[in-house]
Design a protein around this motif. Structure first.
Motif, short mmCIF file in Angstrom:
data_model
loop_
_atom_site.label_atom_id
_atom_site.label_comp_id
_atom_site.label_asym_id
_atom_site.label_seq_id
_atom_site.Cartn_x
_atom_site.Cartn_y
_atom_site.Cartn_z
N MET A 1 0.63 -0.99 -0.31
CA MET A 1 0.21 -0.02 0.17
C MET A 1 0.76 1.11 0.30
SD MET A 1 -3.31 -0.68 -0.10
CE MET A 1 -3.66 -1.73 -0.30
N GLY A 2 1.99 0.60 0.63
CA GLY A 2 2.69 2.15 0.53
C GLY A 2 3.21 3.03 -1.24
N PHE A 3 3.57 1.78 -1.83
CA PHE A 3 3.84 2.02 -2.77
C PHE A 3 1.89 2.63 -4.10
CE2 PHE A 3 3.24 0.27 -7.78
CZ PHE A 3 4.11 1.44 -8.81
N ALA A 4 0.84 1.57 -3.32
CA ALA A 4 -0.39 1.95 -4.02
C ALA A 4 -0.64 3.16 -3.83
CB ALA A 4 -0.94 1.42 -3.46
N GLU A 5 -0.94 3.81 -2.72
CA GLU A 5 -0.75 5.46 -2.71
C GLU A 5 0.23 6.42 -3.16
OE1 GLU A 5 -3.66 5.32 1.25
OE2 GLU A 5 -4.27 4.71 -0.61
N GLU A 6 1.56 6.30 -3.47
CA GLU A 6 2.30 6.78 -4.01
C GLU A 6 1.94 6.83 -5.16
OE1 GLU A 6 4.37 8.87 -2.93
OE2 GLU A 6 4.61 8.49 -0.58
#
Length: 494
Positions: free
Chosen positions: A145-150
């Motif tokens: 999710m850290g990537f998905a949000e960014e």
């Protein structure tokens, strides 16, 4: 983006299948994994290193693998340390970078690679790593999710029902996400289902009611499905009828690129076995020492397990031994790591079965190669890839002559021990036949591993087209897929 409730939930396979489905529809698609932690890696045409799963996904998309498809690769070398590979090149260790600075260091590279792929392709299918519900890792997360949000990408969560607890996995994973993360989850996929689909219907209804998220479909358990695993060791295929040859491979704590052995593991004539802690190597026709990310440590482990005695007994009785990459280094006289590349600096006495000695250097060799294998009067074309930091003294009578003029590998004077740096040897049927004949005297007809892999990719793509409702994610595909109607029966729905 495909995220999973656990490791080995089916993320890699689903991404590969989706890439093939999209390619069938004429979509220019590429796979992407922001961060991979694995000891199975591949060498790209430009000489970079990425996870093998992304190389397989590239094949599903009918592309050459590229470092942008897996910009961060972590290769564990100890229980607490890992080599960090950024856009194909090793840049240091986790200890050197520091956990607090890790995201600031890696995320810009991840987004840079992702944006390049977005500009080049119509669609990018992203694979997460492990589980997005690891709350202790959330601060530095770039893999889920850290990537998905960014990057602002929608997410599908997949769970493996064959492991049990599938509804708890899916409901609990979603519950542990933040509100914004929950909002980007578009639905669930249940993987590896077998049995009476009617028994699953109440659970699907309950899950959708409790979460407000649709179950996009249920993928069946596919018997005879053989697509190389991202990192987990797969033991045996489901059944073999006739086995004339026994091949064993000891499992080191840092075993790497064990996908080398998939063509042997799947061969109907070969009783292939991985040998673990506390087990014996005895009774084999052929022993193969695999690659390793921590060669001196794993050499010590080999000796602690009593496997050195097993190997020497095997040779006294006329058996044959092959060493690949780190396993090749173990067969020599010594392994010297003066810079502490793979752990504590020092020098280890090796098995003494070949005359060479190895010195670990700071620069890694990463290359795809072709050449000629000359063994017992047979000469066959060979191709493979090199991933190693060791430099091993050459024999003038090396069994492999590469097209670039280099010599590779060694064979003992008694013709019982063979070593090479080349991964992927057994992917080529003629090379497998030559090595098995050298090792056992038996003539076998090898299976084309590339065809097996292609068949597996098409199997999962067929299952996706038959059982998943892709119209929720890609409405333009709805005319060509079996879209699910909420009011239809469970059989139609999944």
């Amino acid at each position: 983006m495909i995220q999973g409730t656990t490791s080995d939930a089916g993320k890699s396979v689903l991404v590969a299948g989706l890439c093939r489905v999209l390619k069938r529809q004429g979509t220019n698609v590429a796979p992407f994994k922001p961060q991979n932690m694995a000891l199975n890696s591949a060498v790209t045409p430009e000489g970079g290193e990425i996870g093998r799963a992304q190389a397989v996904q590239a094949k599903a998309a009918q592309l050459e693998p590229h470092v942008d498809m897996n910009p961060i690769l972590l290769k564990p070398c100890t229980d607490t340390g890992a080599q960090v590979i950024v856009q194909g090149k090793a840049v240091g260790s986790m200890q050197a970078i520091g956990f607090k600075d890790y995201k600031a260091f890696t995320l810009p590279k991840v987004l840079e690679s992702f944006n390049r792929l977005k500009r080049r392709y119509d669609c990018v299918v992203v694979e997460g790593a492990g589980s997005p519900a690891e709350v202790n890792l959330r601060e530095n997360d770039i893999a889920n999710m850290g990537f998905a949000e960014e990057a602002d990408v929608p997410v599908i969560i997949i769970a493996d029902i064959d492991k049990g607890g599938v509804f708890a996995h899916l409901y609990g994973t979603l519950a542990l996400l933040s509100k914004s993360e929950q909002a980007r989850v578009k639905g669930f996929v249940i993987n590896r289902f077998r049995g009476d689909i009617g028994l699953l219907e109440p659970g699907l209804d309950w899950l959708e009611e409790k979460t407000g998220k649709p179950v996009l479909g249920v993928l069946p358990y596919i018997h005879g499905f053989n697509l190389e695993a991202e990192d987990a060791i797969v033991t045996q295929p489901e059944s073999k009828q006739q086995q004339r040859i026994k091949v064993v491979v000891p499992v080191f704590p840092r075993i790497s690129n064990h996908t080398d052995f998939d063509p042997l593991r799947l061969h109907p004539d070969i009783d292939f076995q991985y040998v673990g802690k506390g087990e014996s190597l005895q009774g084999a026709d052929l022993i193969i020492l695999p690659g390793t990310k921590s060669v001196r440590s794993d050499l010590s482990y080999l000796k602690q397990q009593g496997w050195e005695s097993d190997i020497k007994r095997h040779l006294r009785y006329g058996g044959k031994v092959i060493g690949i990459c780190g396993g090749y280094q173990m067969l020599g006289q010594s392994i010297d790591d003066p810079f502490g590349i793979e752990g504590e600096a020092g020098k280890s006495q090796a098995l003494g079965l070949l005359e060479q000695s190895t010195k670990l250097k700071q620069e890694k060799t990463l290359t795809n190669v072709k050449g000629q294998l000359n063994l017992d009067g047979d000469s066959v074309t060979v191709s493979g890839y090199e991933i190693h930091v060791g430099e091993t003294s050459e024999f003038s009578s090396a069994p492999i002559v590469l097209d670039d003029g280099r010599l590779d590998g060694a064979i003992s004077q008694d013709n019982q021990v063979f070593g090479t740096y080349l991964h992927g040897l057994f992917d080529q049927p003629k090379v497998t036949e030559t090595l098995i004949k050298w090792a056992t005297g038996e003539s076998i007809t090898s299976v084309d591993h590339q065809s097996v892999q292609e068949h597996a990719i098409n199997q999962i793509a067929d299952a996706i087209e038959a059982h998943l409702d892709l119209s929720i994610i890609w409405p333009h595909l709805s005319a060509n897929t079996n879209a699910r109607d909420k009011e239809n029966s469970v059989a139609d729905r999944v």
